[in-house]
Design a protein around this motif. Structure first.
Motif, mmCIF file in Angstrom:
data_model
loop_
_atom_site.group_PDB
_atom_site.id
_atom_site.type_symbol
_atom_site.label_atom_id
_atom_site.label_comp_id
_atom_site.label_asym_id
_atom_site.label_seq_id
_atom_site.Cartn_x
_atom_site.Cartn_y
_atom_site.Cartn_z
ATOM 1 N N TYR A 175 0.824 -1.201 0.000
ATOM 2 C CA TYR A 175 0.000 0.000 0.000
ATOM 3 C C TYR A 175 0.862 1.256 0.000
ATOM 4 N N VAL A 176 1.882 1.278 0.840
ATOM 5 C CA VAL A 176 2.751 2.459 0.944
ATOM 6 C C VAL A 176 3.489 2.712 -0.371
ATOM 7 N N LYS A 177 4.001 1.644 -0.993
ATOM 8 C CA LYS A 177 4.788 1.799 -2.218
ATOM 9 C C LYS A 177 3.940 2.143 -3.438
ATOM 10 N N THR A 178 2.775 1.510 -3.566
ATOM 11 C CA THR A 178 2.002 1.662 -4.798
ATOM 12 C C THR A 178 0.617 2.268 -4.583
ATOM 13 N N GLY A 179 0.206 2.436 -3.340
ATOM 14 C CA GLY A 179 -1.132 2.946 -3.069
ATOM 15 C C GLY A 179 -2.215 1.907 -3.314
ATOM 16 N N SER A 180 -1.842 0.623 -3.321
ATOM 17 C CA SER A 180 -2.773 -0.451 -3.617
ATOM 18 C C SER A 180 -3.625 -0.803 -2.397
ATOM 19 N N VAL A 181 -4.862 -0.362 -2.424
ATOM 20 C CA VAL A 181 -5.789 -0.676 -1.334
ATOM 21 C C VAL A 181 -6.072 -2.182 -1.283
ATOM 22 N N PRO A 182 -6.235 -2.879 -2.433
ATOM 23 C CA PRO A 182 -6.443 -4.327 -2.363
ATOM 24 C C PRO A 182 -5.280 -5.058 -1.672
ATOM 25 N N SER A 183 -4.047 -4.597 -1.903
ATOM 26 C CA SER A 183 -2.901 -5.213 -1.214
ATOM 27 C C SER A 183 -3.010 -5.030 0.292
#
Length: 104
Positions: free
Chosen positions: A22-30
């Motif tokens: 999430y921190v690196k890519t902003g991926s909420v699903p992750s």
């Protein structure tokens, strides 16, 4: 080694990995998947440690969910992260599968 330790380690790894994703890519699903599977592993660890029912089954469920999401991506993309997640899931499935069979 205590049976609850692998689930605890897998829980911490999944939760940390989801947060980093999430921190690196902003991926909420992750984030949701990492924290969800990590929480399931951690909860199963507590149940196993306290000799409560369904601890091993919950660890198997968490491993199945992790494998179900990571193995297809590992096959499709060949990228390292899904491959590592697939190995972790397979490790959990094997370890807790053996523990489940020994209990019966």
């Amino acid at each position: 080694m205590s049976s609850d330790l692998p689930a605890l380690i897998l829980g911490v790894l999944c939760g940390t990995g989801g947060t980093i994703g999430y921190v690196k890519t902003g991926s909420v699903p992750s984030l949701v998947a990492g924290l969800g599977v990590g929480a399931l592993y951690t909860y199963s660890s507590q149940r196993i440690r306290n000799n409560l029912p369904y601890g091993i089954e919950l660890a198997l469920l968490a491993s199945t969910v992790l494998a179900g999401s990571s193995v297809p991506r590992a096959i499709k993309t060949g990228k390292p992260l899904p491959q590592v997640l697939s190995v972790l899931a397979a490790s959990g499935l094997i370890y807790y599968g053996v523990k489940f069979m020994q209990r019966e």
